[in-house]
Design an enzyme around this catalytic site. Structure first.
Site, PDB file in Angstrom:
ATOM      1  N   GLU A 231     -51.337  52.200 -74.649  1.00 50.31           N
ATOM      2  CA  GLU A 231     -51.714  52.026 -73.242  1.00 50.31           C
ATOM      3  C   GLU A 231     -52.716  50.894 -73.211  1.00 50.31           C
ATOM      4  O   GLU A 231     -53.838  51.040 -73.693  1.00 50.31           O
ATOM      5  CB  GLU A 231     -52.292  53.320 -72.670  1.00 50.31           C
ATOM      6  CG  GLU A 231     -52.179  53.366 -71.148  1.00 50.31           C
ATOM      7  CD  GLU A 231     -53.502  53.408 -70.450  1.00 50.31           C
ATOM      8  OE1 GLU A 231     -54.121  52.323 -70.336  1.00 50.31           O
ATOM      9  OE2 GLU A 231     -53.913  54.477 -70.021  1.00 50.31           O
ATOM     10  N   CYS A 265     -58.365  50.813 -66.905  1.00 54.29           N
ATOM     11  CA  CYS A 265     -57.182  49.966 -67.057  1.00 54.29           C
ATOM     12  C   CYS A 265     -56.321  49.931 -65.803  1.00 54.29           C
ATOM     13  O   CYS A 265     -55.600  48.960 -65.583  1.00 54.29           O
ATOM     14  CB  CYS A 265     -56.359  50.452 -68.248  1.00 54.29           C
ATOM     15  SG  CYS A 265     -55.986  52.214 -68.198  1.00 54.29           S
TER      16      CYS A 265
END
Length: 491
Positions: A231, A265
């Protein structure tokens, strides 16, 4: 043993010290995990689920202790710390409820009905290496570690040094709930030495962090033919549709861009608004951004906290300063707030950005929005997709039209009339990125099954007509099998 000093984000003083593990110590922890994993995997999924339920209970019971430590290590506001705790709790509760079904043996359609039965069952990979960042140490830990454990694996986790004690607290609470000590172990120290050691010993690697580092992890894991999930970074867009309520759109943008002071993120970094609405929207957004309260306390009285380190402050300041040098205009913010503490930075909106400017393409990872006008929706979609990243996106406005736009965006998650929480809170749905934003998915069934290998079991049912083993047997069986294939096709 060597130690590492952890710096308080709010004061710049030393907060505490942690151990600096060596690659030899990492190897020993993997061996301990491997020795303990077989017994853990032999426990029923139902028993493991019961332990997860106890972990969830302890997260609720120790809420104030967890929030206090989380704030001390990250500098985030209590509101954002609480949001992180709820995310961690949601992940644990989801896998406690679903692991028994996800790990059971399932019957699938066999090649020759009646004569053969076929089953598929997941099997744990062994010892999983998990590498987590500093920005969401509790939530990202539980979103990765808990499904790995529920699948019957052991875990050796490399925690970021800045937030190692938060991770250790989560691990200790889990041991208190019934996780064997060697089944979940935590290491920290030099990022390269310890991170490489974790990757070199793991049977599967789950990494969360930058795209550049993720590629190195992937190459290292691939060289050993072990699986991995990544990720990685994002440069996440939000499109405000023509006709949208601009006051609501501005508030949604603030929530999407400034959660955890933009240090996540999935934060919104690019904001696209119709040129027809742009001037009015700038005024609305500026007013709302300037109303945000910055500070830190153990109460729900500040909207934003501090950045987590001086390196983060330098990074964000650098992006804003370079944007100004390229000709962009700072609508609001754009400065450090040193009167509040060494790492506070004003929430910032940047406008009139030249095409191709760095601020539109590289991840800032801080409280900065790049505001851009568009002529039509086709252009808005094109601009949104004009990125090497594809992690998260948002569309604000009419629901029907927003859903149509969402399906055209190259992002692993798209939020309608929300920034990132609508998808991130949906633990039953997979979360991950397209393009340079990663590989694999966390959350949902995929979030657990990535830590398993599929085993197929085929069973001969002693049907009166047996499958042929000799060439001459096909003389009699071939016509029958041809008819059976045609019959199956019609079904």
């Amino acid at each position: 043993m060597k130690t590492i000093s952890v710096i308080d984000p709010l004061t710049g003083n030393k907060l505490h010290e942690i151990a600096a593990h060596s690659k030899t110590e990492v190897a020993l922890k993997f061996q301990a995990g491997r020795d303990a994993q077989v017994e853990w995997a032999n426990r029923s999924a139902k028993e493991r689920a019961g332990i997860a339920s106890k972990i969830a209970g302890l997260l609720v019971e120790r809420e104030e202790q967890i929030l206090d430590l989380l704030q001390k290590e990250t500098g985030k506001s209590k509101a954002h710390a609480f949001e992180e705790l709820t995310g961690a709790l949601g992940a644990v509760a989801y896998y406690a409820k679903t692991v028994s079904n996800l790990m059971r043996r399932k019957r699938v359609r066999a090649g020759v009905p009646f004569m053969i039965s076929a089953f598929v069952e997941p099997s744990p990979v062994g010892v999983v290496g998990i590498i987590t960042p500093w920005n969401y140490p509790l939530a990202l830990t539980m979103m990765d570690v808990i499904p790995a454990l529920m699948a019957g694996n052991a875990v050796v986790q490399k925690a970021d040094n800045q937030t190692a004690k938060t991770v250790q607290l989560a691990r200790d609470l889990s041991v208190e709930a019934g996780i064997p000590e060697d089944i979940w172990q935590v290491v920290h120290g030099d990022a390269t030495e310890v991170g490489n050691a974790v990757t070199d010993h793991a049977d599967f690697v789950a990494f969360t962090g930058s795209t550049a580092t993720g590629k190195l992890v992937a190459a290292r894991a691939a060289s050993r033919l072990v699986g991995y999930s990544l990720e990685l970074g994002g440069k996440n867009p939000m499109i405000v549709l023509p006709g949208a309520d601009l006051e609501k759109a501005a508030e949604i943008a603030i929530g999407g861009a400034f959660g955890n002071s933009g240090q996540l993120c999935v934060a919104i970094e690019r904001l696209y608004v119709s040129n027809h609405d742009l001037q009015k929207f700038e005024l609305v957004l500026k007013r709302r951004v300037e109303s945000l309260k910055l500070g830190s306390s153990n109460k729900f009285d500040f909207d934003l906290g501090a950045l987590t380190s001086s390196a983060q402050l330098e990074r964000v300041s650098g992006f804003v300063n370079r944007a100004k040098q390229e000709g962009a205009i700072v609508l609001t913010g754009g400065r450090a707030l040193l009167d509040l503490g060494p790492n506070f930075y004003a929430p910032t909106v940047i406008t009139q950005i030249p095409q191709g400017a760095e601020i539109l393409h590289k991840e800032v990872f801080g409280p900065v929005i790049a505001l851009v006008g568009y002529e039509g929706l086709d252009q808005a979609i094109e601009l949104s997709n004009a990125s090497e990243y594809g992690l998260n996106a948002s569309v604000v406005g009419n629901r029907k039209q927003a859903l149509q736009v969402a399906s055209k965006l190259m992002a692993g998650s798209v939020n309608i009339n929300e920034g990132y929480r609508a998808t991130m809170a949906s633990m039953a749905a997979p979360m991950g990125g397209m393009k340079q934003s990663g590989m694999g998915r966390r959350s949902g069934p995929q979030g657990l099954l990535r830590f398993t290998e599929s085993r197929t079991i085929g069973v001969s049912n002693n049907f009166p007509i047996k499958l042929p083993t000799r060439a001459r047997q096909y003389l009699r069986l071939a016509p029958i099998m041809t008819k059976m294939v045609r019959w199956i096709g019609k079904l």
